[in-house]
Design a protein around this motif. Structure first.
Motif: not given
Length: 146
Positions: A4, A6-7, A9, A12, A82-84, A104, A106, A111
C-alpha cells in the motif's frame, strides 16, 4: 500481497501557502531536496501543487520570481490517492495523468506525497510491479484492485 501507498511514503508532506512566491518555493525545494510542494490555503487545506517543472516552465515564459505559487502551480485539479490504495493503483494514476507525484489524502487529511521515485526505489515494489506486468490483463486488474 498488495503493497500500500502508506508503506512507501518517505516523509511528512511539505506544504507552501497559496500566498507564497515562486522564490520561496524554490528555497524550500532546494533546502528539502524535493521536486514538489503541496499548495495549501490559509485554512491549511490542499488546493494544488507546484513542481520543479512548473517553475522551469514559468521562468521560461518570463514569469517573475515574486509571482505567487498559485500563478504557476496546478491549482484545483489535485490528483490524490488514499494511503490504503495499492502502489499498483498509484503507478497507474501517475501514468494515466502523466505526472510524477500523487498527493496522499486520508479523507480530508493530507498524509503525504508519493513520487515515482518512491515507488521504483523499493525493490519489493518493483518486483511486485514486474509480476503484475507479466500477469494476464484480467489477473493484473484483480490483483491491483482494492
Amino acid at each position: 500481497m498488495s503493497i500500500t501507498v502508506d508503506k512507501v511514503i518517505k516523509r511528512e508532506p511539505l506544504v507552501i501557502n497559496e500566498n507564497a512566491t515562486i522564490k520561496e518555493a524554490i528555497n524550500i525545494m532546494s533546502r528539502e531536496n524535493v521536486g514538489l510542494l503541496v499548495i495549501v490555503n490559509n485554512a491549511g487545506k490542499p488546493i494544488g501543487v507546484i513542481s520543479e517543472r512548473d517553475i522551469i516552465r514559468a521562468l521560461a515564459r518570463g514569469k517573475d520570481l515574486n509571482a505567487k505559487v498559485t500563478e504557476v502551480g496546478t491549482v484545483g485539479k489535485l490528483v490524490t490517492i488514499s494511503p490504503r490504495d495499492s502502489i499498483y493503483k498509484a503507478a497507474l494514476l501517475m501514468n494515466d495523468h502523466k505526472i510524477r507525484h500523487l498527493v496522499v489524502m486520508d479523507n480530508d487529511k493530507l498524509r503525504g506525497v508519493i513520487s515515482i521515485r518512491d515507488i521504483i526505489s523499493e525493490e519489493r515494489v518493483v518486483s511486485r510491479l514486474a509480476e503484475l506486468a507479466e500477469a494476464k490483463p484480467s489477473e493484473a486488474e484483480a490483483v491491483g484492485a482494492d
